[in-house]
Design a protein around this motif. Structure first.
Motif, short mmCIF file in Angstrom:
data_model
loop_
_atom_site.label_atom_id
_atom_site.label_comp_id
_atom_site.label_asym_id
_atom_site.label_seq_id
_atom_site.Cartn_x
_atom_site.Cartn_y
_atom_site.Cartn_z
N CYS A 14 0.83 -1.21 0.00
CA CYS A 14 0.00 0.00 0.00
C CYS A 14 0.86 1.26 0.00
N THR A 15 1.96 1.22 0.72
CA THR A 15 2.85 2.38 0.75
C THR A 15 3.44 2.64 -0.63
N VAL A 16 3.87 1.59 -1.31
CA VAL A 16 4.45 1.76 -2.65
C VAL A 16 3.42 2.34 -3.61
N ILE A 17 2.22 1.79 -3.60
CA ILE A 17 1.19 2.23 -4.55
C ILE A 17 0.78 3.68 -4.28
N PHE A 18 0.44 3.98 -3.03
CA PHE A 18 -0.06 5.32 -2.72
C PHE A 18 1.03 6.38 -2.80
N SER A 19 2.25 6.05 -2.39
CA SER A 19 3.30 7.05 -2.48
C SER A 19 3.70 7.31 -3.93
N THR A 20 3.68 6.28 -4.77
CA THR A 20 3.97 6.48 -6.19
C THR A 20 2.93 7.39 -6.83
N LEU A 21 1.66 7.09 -6.56
CA LEU A 21 0.61 7.94 -7.13
C LEU A 21 0.71 9.37 -6.63
N ALA A 22 0.96 9.54 -5.34
CA ALA A 22 1.04 10.90 -4.79
C ALA A 22 2.22 11.66 -5.37
N MET A 23 3.38 11.02 -5.46
CA MET A 23 4.56 11.72 -5.99
C MET A 23 4.41 12.04 -7.48
N LEU A 24 3.80 11.12 -8.23
CA LEU A 24 3.60 11.39 -9.65
C LEU A 24 2.60 12.54 -9.86
N LEU A 25 1.55 12.56 -9.06
CA LEU A 25 0.57 13.65 -9.20
C LEU A 25 1.13 14.99 -8.74
N LEU A 26 1.91 14.98 -7.67
CA LEU A 26 2.45 16.24 -7.15
C LEU A 26 3.59 16.78 -8.01
N SER A 27 4.41 15.90 -8.56
CA SER A 27 5.55 16.37 -9.35
C SER A 27 5.16 16.69 -10.79
N GLN A 28 4.11 16.09 -11.28
CA GLN A 28 3.63 16.26 -12.66
C GLN A 28 4.75 16.00 -13.68
N THR A 29 5.57 15.01 -13.38
CA THR A 29 6.65 14.69 -14.30
C THR A 29 6.13 13.79 -15.41
N SER A 30 6.76 13.92 -16.56
CA SER A 30 6.37 13.07 -17.69
C SER A 30 7.60 12.42 -18.33
N SER A 31 8.78 12.73 -17.83
CA SER A 31 9.99 12.13 -18.39
C SER A 31 10.21 10.75 -17.80
#
Length: 78
Positions: A14-31
């Motif tokens: 759960c930590t891996v899934i939710f932290s990945t989603l949160a970091m991807l949404l907050l950083s808005q990275t596409s590279s």
């Protein structure tokens, strides 16, 4: 090394899934490099959480009770 418990696997996943989603949404990275760094950070965080979940304590068996001397015993048959 003991095997991971179900709680450790659940918390870590759960930590891996939710932290990945949160970091991807907050950083808005596409590279690709940004996504890789975020994924590795999430895996490290998940491993840290899984290893800090307390392990269940082994059961302790109570020592047998001392038996009373013959003169102090209560009769069990009538």
């Amino acid at each position: 090394m003991p095997r991971p418990t179900a709680a450790q696997l659940a918390y870590g996943s759960c930590t891996v899934i939710f932290s990945t989603l949160a970091m991807l949404l907050l950083s808005q990275t596409s590279s690709g490099l940004g996504v890789t760094v975020i994924a590795l950070a999430a895996l490290g965080l998940g491993l840290l959480v899984a290893m800090t979940v307390p392990l269940p304590r082994p059961r302790t068996i109570a020592p047998p009770a001392e038996t009373a001397p013959e003169s102090e015993r209560v009769p069990t048959r009538l």
